[in-house]
Design a protein around this motif. Structure first.
Motif, PDB file in Angstrom:
ATOM      1  N   ALA A  91       0.800  -1.301   0.166  1.00 16.58           N
ATOM      2  CA  ALA A  91      -0.033  -0.051  -0.106  1.00 16.58           C
ATOM      3  C   ALA A  91       0.888   1.226  -0.016  1.00 16.58           C
ATOM      4  O   ALA A  91       1.863   1.296   0.736  1.00 16.58           O
ATOM      5  CB  ALA A  91      -0.980   0.024   1.297  1.00 16.58           C
ATOM      6  N   THR A  92       0.287   2.218  -0.791  1.00 17.29           N
ATOM      7  CA  THR A  92       0.783   3.570  -0.643  1.00 17.29           C
ATOM      8  C   THR A  92      -0.009   4.541  -0.056  1.00 17.29           C
ATOM      9  O   THR A  92      -1.115   4.212   0.064  1.00 17.29           O
ATOM     10  CB  THR A  92       1.478   3.829  -1.988  1.00 17.29           C
ATOM     11  N   THR A  93       0.259   5.819  -0.220  1.00 14.93           N
ATOM     12  CA  THR A  93      -0.709   6.843   0.253  1.00 14.93           C
ATOM     13  C   THR A  93      -2.160   6.852  -0.927  1.00 14.93           C
ATOM     14  O   THR A  93      -3.094   7.344  -0.570  1.00 14.93           O
ATOM     15  CB  THR A  93      -0.047   8.236   0.450  1.00 14.93           C
ATOM     16  N   SER A  94      -1.904   6.619  -2.056  1.00 10.94           N
ATOM     17  CA  SER A  94      -2.792   6.648  -3.099  1.00 10.94           C
ATOM     18  C   SER A  94      -3.487   5.350  -3.651  1.00 10.94           C
ATOM     19  O   SER A  94      -4.316   5.339  -4.346  1.00 10.94           O
ATOM     20  CB  SER A  94      -1.970   7.212  -4.330  1.00 10.94           C
ATOM     21  N   ARG A  95      -3.034   4.191  -2.924  1.00 10.77           N
ATOM     22  CA  ARG A  95      -3.459   2.918  -3.219  1.00 10.77           C
ATOM     23  C   ARG A  95      -3.499   1.950  -2.106  1.00 10.77           C
ATOM     24  O   ARG A  95      -2.793   1.966  -1.094  1.00 10.77           O
ATOM     25  CB  ARG A  95      -3.144   2.132  -4.458  1.00 10.77           C
ATOM     26  N   THR A  96      -4.389   0.914  -1.990  1.00  6.31           N
ATOM     27  CA  THR A  96      -4.205  -0.183  -0.938  1.00  6.31           C
ATOM     28  C   THR A  96      -3.226  -1.189  -1.461  1.00  6.31           C
ATOM     29  O   THR A  96      -2.852  -1.538  -2.392  1.00  6.31           O
ATOM     30  CB  THR A  96      -5.800  -0.761  -0.838  1.00  6.31           C
ATOM     31  N   ASP A  97      -3.009  -2.293  -0.705  1.00 12.06           N
ATOM     32  CA  ASP A  97      -2.401  -3.373  -0.873  1.00 12.06           C
ATOM     33  C   ASP A  97      -2.960  -4.097  -2.126  1.00 12.06           C
ATOM     34  O   ASP A  97      -4.178  -4.017  -2.184  1.00 12.06           O
ATOM     35  CB  ASP A  97      -2.207  -4.547   0.419  1.00 12.06           C
TER      36      ASP A  97
END
Length: 138
Positions: A82-88
């Motif tokens: 995960a990043t700030t813009s998407r989930t795992d």
């Protein structure tokens, strides 16, 4: 005056060869997607609330060729954290998996193992804890 319909040689009107509910209308891609979703559904209870938003995706091939120092075998799947813009996200690569499968049952087994291994990596546990059928030495 009645409208004439095209009825070549008295064979009747043309229509679809198979209706949408017939299995012949599902593509290999759709069947593969269903295998990934089935494998993901089996593992959803293990994800808990922290990883409940995990996405499962299918791509045809990995995005790049391996570097010369990397293993020269195409990966079967990948875990994208995960990043700030998407989930795992767990990604399964359809073409490499299909190339390794001998038949439909083998394809289903490989998909299940790949999804299980990626989810195990996400959770930080051995794959055989999530699915006892997965070989722990693999």
């Amino acid at each position: 005056m009645t409208a004439r319909r095209r009825d070549r040689h008295g064979r009747g009107h043309r229509g679809p060869l198979a209706w949408p509910t017939v299995p012949t209308m599902t593509t290999r891609r759709e069947r593969f997607d269903d295998l990934v979703l089935d494998a993901a559904d089996r593992l959803r209870p293990h994800l808990g609330t922290r990883y409940a938003g995990t996405e499962f995706a299918v791509q045809d091939v990995p995005p790049t060729d391996p570097a010369p120092w990397e293993e020269q075998v195409a990966p079967l799947g990948r875990l994208l954290r995960a990043t700030t813009s998407r989930t795992d996200r767990v990604v399964v690569y359809r073409r490499p998996v299909e190339a390794r499968a001998q038949d439909d049952q083998d394809l289903a087994d490989i998909v299940r193992e790949v999804v299980t291994e990626q989810v195990a990596a996400l959770l930080g546990v051995p794959a055989h804890e999530l699915d006892p059928d997965v070989d722990p030495d693999r």
